[in-house]
Motif scaffolding. Structure first.
Motif, PDB file in Angstrom:
ATOM      1  N   ALA A   1       0.836  -1.203   0.000  1.00  0.00           N
ATOM      2  CA  ALA A   1       0.000   0.000   0.000  1.00  0.00           C
ATOM      3  C   ALA A   1       0.869   1.250   0.000  1.00  0.00           C
ATOM      4  O   ALA A   1       0.560   2.243  -0.657  1.00  0.00           O
ATOM      5  CB  ALA A   1      -0.946   0.003   1.192  1.00  0.00           C
ATOM      6  N   GLY A   2       1.964   1.214   0.743  1.00  0.00           N
ATOM      7  CA  GLY A   2       2.893   2.338   0.732  1.00  0.00           C
ATOM      8  C   GLY A   2       3.604   2.478  -0.597  1.00  0.00           C
ATOM      9  O   GLY A   2       3.804   3.586  -1.101  1.00  0.00           O
ATOM     10  N   LEU A   3       3.976   1.352  -1.178  1.00  0.00           N
ATOM     11  CA  LEU A   3       4.681   1.392  -2.466  1.00  0.00           C
ATOM     12  C   LEU A   3       3.782   1.859  -3.605  1.00  0.00           C
ATOM     13  O   LEU A   3       4.249   2.496  -4.544  1.00  0.00           O
ATOM     14  CB  LEU A   3       5.272   0.017  -2.783  1.00  0.00           C
ATOM     15  N   ILE A   4       2.481   1.555  -3.511  1.00  0.00           N
ATOM     16  CA  ILE A   4       1.571   1.962  -4.594  1.00  0.00           C
ATOM     17  C   ILE A   4       1.388   3.478  -4.630  1.00  0.00           C
ATOM     18  O   ILE A   4       1.014   4.050  -5.650  1.00  0.00           O
ATOM     19  CB  ILE A   4       0.202   1.248  -4.490  1.00  0.00           C
ATOM     20  N   THR A   5       1.690   4.140  -3.522  1.00  0.00           N
ATOM     21  CA  THR A   5       1.576   5.603  -3.506  1.00  0.00           C
ATOM     22  C   THR A   5       2.868   6.294  -3.922  1.00  0.00           C
ATOM     23  O   THR A   5       2.884   7.518  -4.059  1.00  0.00           O
ATOM     24  CB  THR A   5       1.172   6.106  -2.107  1.00  0.00           C
ATOM     25  N   THR A   6       3.948   5.519  -4.107  1.00  0.00           N
ATOM     26  CA  THR A   6       5.231   6.135  -4.468  1.00  0.00           C
ATOM     27  C   THR A   6       5.787   5.638  -5.790  1.00  0.00           C
ATOM     28  O   THR A   6       6.096   6.441  -6.665  1.00  0.00           O
ATOM     29  CB  THR A   6       6.270   5.906  -3.362  1.00  0.00           C
ATOM     30  N   LEU A   7       5.934   4.330  -5.952  1.00  0.00           N
ATOM     31  CA  LEU A   7       6.590   3.793  -7.153  1.00  0.00           C
ATOM     32  C   LEU A   7       5.875   4.159  -8.462  1.00  0.00           C
ATOM     33  O   LEU A   7       6.536   4.570  -9.416  1.00  0.00           O
ATOM     34  CB  LEU A   7       6.761   2.277  -7.038  1.00  0.00           C
ATOM     35  N   PRO A   8       4.559   4.019  -8.539  1.00  0.00           N
ATOM     36  CA  PRO A   8       3.897   4.419  -9.784  1.00  0.00           C
ATOM     37  C   PRO A   8       4.055   5.905 -10.113  1.00  0.00           C
ATOM     38  O   PRO A   8       4.122   6.287 -11.274  1.00  0.00           O
ATOM     39  CB  PRO A   8       2.429   4.067  -9.545  1.00  0.00           C
ATOM     40  N   LEU A   9       4.152   6.751  -9.077  1.00  0.00           N
ATOM     41  CA  LEU A   9       4.366   8.178  -9.328  1.00  0.00           C
ATOM     42  C   LEU A   9       5.745   8.433  -9.925  1.00  0.00           C
ATOM     43  O   LEU A   9       5.900   9.269 -10.822  1.00  0.00           O
ATOM     44  CB  LEU A   9       4.213   8.976  -8.034  1.00  0.00           C
ATOM     45  N   VAL A  10       6.739   7.709  -9.453  1.00  0.00           N
ATOM     46  CA  VAL A  10       8.083   7.842 -10.028  1.00  0.00           C
ATOM     47  C   VAL A  10       8.066   7.357 -11.468  1.00  0.00           C
ATOM     48  O   VAL A  10       8.613   8.008 -12.371  1.00  0.00           O
ATOM     49  CB  VAL A  10       9.118   7.066  -9.181  1.00  0.00           C
ATOM     50  N   ALA A  11       7.441   6.214 -11.703  1.00  0.00           N
ATOM     51  CA  ALA A  11       7.338   5.700 -13.075  1.00  0.00           C
ATOM     52  C   ALA A  11       6.567   6.678 -13.957  1.00  0.00           C
ATOM     53  O   ALA A  11       6.939   6.923 -15.104  1.00  0.00           O
ATOM     54  CB  ALA A  11       6.657   4.327 -13.073  1.00  0.00           C
ATOM     55  N   GLY A  12       5.493   7.252 -13.405  1.00  0.00           N
ATOM     56  CA  GLY A  12       4.713   8.239 -14.157  1.00  0.00           C
ATOM     57  C   GLY A  12       5.528   9.472 -14.482  1.00  0.00           C
ATOM     58  O   GLY A  12       5.422  10.033 -15.578  1.00  0.00           O
ATOM     59  N   ALA A  13       6.343   9.900 -13.545  1.00  0.00           N
ATOM     60  CA  ALA A  13       7.196  11.070 -13.791  1.00  0.00           C
ATOM     61  C   ALA A  13       8.182  10.786 -14.915  1.00  0.00           C
ATOM     62  O   ALA A  13       8.459  11.656 -15.753  1.00  0.00           O
ATOM     63  CB  ALA A  13       7.946  11.453 -12.517  1.00  0.00           C
ATOM     64  N   LEU A  14       8.689   9.571 -14.970  1.00  0.00           N
ATOM     65  CA  LEU A  14       9.603   9.205 -16.056  1.00  0.00           C
ATOM     66  C   LEU A  14       8.859   9.064 -17.387  1.00  0.00           C
ATOM     67  O   LEU A  14       9.361   9.473 -18.433  1.00  0.00           O
ATOM     68  CB  LEU A  14      10.344   7.917 -15.714  1.00  0.00           C
ATOM     69  N   LEU A  15       7.661   8.494 -17.339  1.00  0.00           N
ATOM     70  CA  LEU A  15       6.882   8.310 -18.565  1.00  0.00           C
ATOM     71  C   LEU A  15       6.459   9.639 -19.184  1.00  0.00           C
ATOM     72  O   LEU A  15       6.308   9.740 -20.397  1.00  0.00           O
ATOM     73  CB  LEU A  15       5.645   7.452 -18.286  1.00  0.00           C
ATOM     74  N   GLN A  16       6.286  10.674 -18.355  1.00  0.00           N
ATOM     75  CA  GLN A  16       5.862  11.957 -18.904  1.00  0.00           C
ATOM     76  C   GLN A  16       6.944  12.605 -19.757  1.00  0.00           C
ATOM     77  O   GLN A  16       6.675  13.550 -20.494  1.00  0.00           O
ATOM     78  CB  GLN A  16       5.395  12.891 -17.801  1.00  0.00           C
ATOM     79  N   LEU A  17       8.158  12.105 -19.670  1.00  0.00           N
ATOM     80  CA  LEU A  17       9.228  12.645 -20.510  1.00  0.00           C
ATOM     81  C   LEU A  17       8.965  12.385 -21.993  1.00  0.00           C
ATOM     82  O   LEU A  17       9.563  13.027 -22.849  1.00  0.00           O
ATOM     83  CB  LEU A  17      10.581  12.054 -20.093  1.00  0.00           C
ATOM     84  N   ALA A  18       8.075  11.448 -22.289  1.00  0.00           N
ATOM     85  CA  ALA A  18       7.704  11.166 -23.675  1.00  0.00           C
ATOM     86  C   ALA A  18       6.670  12.155 -24.211  1.00  0.00           C
ATOM     87  O   ALA A  18       6.386  12.155 -25.413  1.00  0.00           O
ATOM     88  CB  ALA A  18       7.152   9.745 -23.790  1.00  0.00           C
ATOM     89  N   ALA A  19       6.122  13.008 -23.368  1.00  0.00           N
ATOM     90  CA  ALA A  19       5.054  13.922 -23.785  1.00  0.00           C
ATOM     91  C   ALA A  19       5.456  14.858 -24.921  1.00  0.00           C
ATOM     92  O   ALA A  19       4.697  14.987 -25.890  1.00  0.00           O
ATOM     93  CB  ALA A  19       4.530  14.713 -22.597  1.00  0.00           C
ATOM     94  N   PRO A  20       6.611  15.518 -24.879  1.00  0.00           N
ATOM     95  CA  PRO A  20       6.951  16.399 -26.005  1.00  0.00           C
ATOM     96  C   PRO A  20       7.033  15.634 -27.332  1.00  0.00           C
ATOM     97  O   PRO A  20       6.567  16.121 -28.359  1.00  0.00           O
ATOM     98  CB  PRO A  20       8.316  16.983 -25.621  1.00  0.00           C
ATOM     99  N   TRP A  21       7.592  14.436 -27.272  1.00  0.00           N
ATOM    100  CA  TRP A  21       7.662  13.611 -28.485  1.00  0.00           C
ATOM    101  C   TRP A  21       6.250  13.263 -28.964  1.00  0.00           C
ATOM    102  O   TRP A  21       5.945  13.343 -30.148  1.00  0.00           O
ATOM    103  CB  TRP A  21       8.456  12.331 -28.208  1.00  0.00           C
ATOM    104  N   GLY A  22       5.376  12.880 -28.025  1.00  0.00           N
ATOM    105  CA  GLY A  22       4.010  12.499 -28.386  1.00  0.00           C
ATOM    106  C   GLY A  22       3.216  13.644 -28.984  1.00  0.00           C
ATOM    107  O   GLY A  22       2.485  13.470 -29.957  1.00  0.00           O
ATOM    108  N   VAL A  23       3.371  14.825 -28.417  1.00  0.00           N
ATOM    109  CA  VAL A  23       2.660  16.004 -28.952  1.00  0.00           C
ATOM    110  C   VAL A  23       3.141  16.287 -30.366  1.00  0.00           C
ATOM    111  O   VAL A  23       2.338  16.550 -31.270  1.00  0.00           O
ATOM    112  CB  VAL A  23       2.851  17.232 -28.034  1.00  0.00           C
ATOM    113  N   ARG A  24       4.454  16.223 -30.579  1.00  0.00           N
ATOM    114  CA  ARG A  24       4.988  16.451 -31.933  1.00  0.00           C
ATOM    115  C   ARG A  24       4.512  15.374 -32.894  1.00  0.00           C
ATOM    116  O   ARG A  24       4.139  15.656 -34.027  1.00  0.00           O
ATOM    117  CB  ARG A  24       6.523  16.479 -31.906  1.00  0.00           C
TER     118      ARG A  24
END
Length: 163
Positions: free
Chosen positions: A63-86
Motif C-alpha cells: 500500500a505504501g509502495l503503490i503511492t510512491t513507485l507508480p508516481l516515479v514511473a509516471g514522472a519518467l513516462l511523462q518525458l515522452a510527452a513532447p515527443w508524443g505532442v509532436r
C-alpha cells in the motif's frame, strides 16, 4: 542530419483569435466540465489506490509502495510527452489520447477487484500507466487551454496571490 538542423513540424494549436464568442463559451464550458470530471476521477480513483491494494490483501508495504513507485514511473513516462505532442501534431490529440489511456487503466483494475484469477501485482504496472498518462497531459493541456482562452480572460500572476 544533426539535431540542430532538423526541422520539426509545426504544432497545430487552436488560437483564440479564430474563436467566435459562441465557440469560446463552448470551450470555456467544456473546460469546466473537464475540471469537474478530473476532480471526480481523483476523488473516486487515485485517492483509493492504497486502500484497493489493502483490499486485495497485498499488505501495508505494498500500500505504501503503490503511492510512491507508480508516481516515479509516471514522472519518467511523462518525458515522452513532447515527443508524443509532436508526433500527433497537436496538444489536443495528445491530451485526449492520454486521458483515454488513463481511463482505460481502470478497466483491468475493476476486473482485478471482481476476479480471483488475475494476479494482484498487476495493480503496480496499471497504476504506473495511469500516473504516466495523467502526468503526461499536464504541459500539453496547459498549452491547449492557453491557446483557447484569450489573454484578457486569464488570471494574471499578480492576482493569484490574493486567492
Amino acid at each position: 542530419m544533426s539535431i540542430a538542423t532538423r526541422r520539426r513540424p509545426p504544432l497545430r494549436v487552436v488560437s483564440f483569435v479564430e474563436s467566435t464568442p459562441r465557440t469560446l463559451r463552448q470551450d470555456l464550458n467544456a473546460g469546466i466540465v473537464d475540471g469537474t470530471c478530473h476532480s471526480i476521477m481523483v476523488g473516486i480513483g487515485e485517492t483509493y489506490l492504497a486502500a484497493f491494494v489493502l483490499a486485495l490483501g497485498l499488505g501495508q508495504v505494498a500500500a505504501g509502495l503503490i503511492t510512491t513507485l507508480p508516481l516515479v514511473a509516471g514522472a519518467l513516462l511523462q518525458l515522452a510527452a513532447p515527443w508524443g505532442v509532436r508526433k500527433l501534431g497537436s496538444p489536443r490529440r495528445w491530451v485526449v489520447l492520454c486521458a483515454a489511456l488513463q481511463a482505460l487503466c481502470f478497466v483491468p483494475l475493476m476486473a482485478l477487484a471482481l476476479s480471483d484469477s488475475l494476479p494482484p501485482w498487476l495493480v503496480f504496472p496499471l497504476a504506473a500507466c495511469y500516473w504516466g498518462a495523467g502526468l503526461s497531459t499536464s504541459a500539453a493541456w496547459n498549452t491547449w487551454m492557453g491557446a483557447l482562452i484569450p489573454a484578457p480572460m486569464r488570471r494574471s500572476e499578480e492576482h493569484t496571490s490574493e486567492l
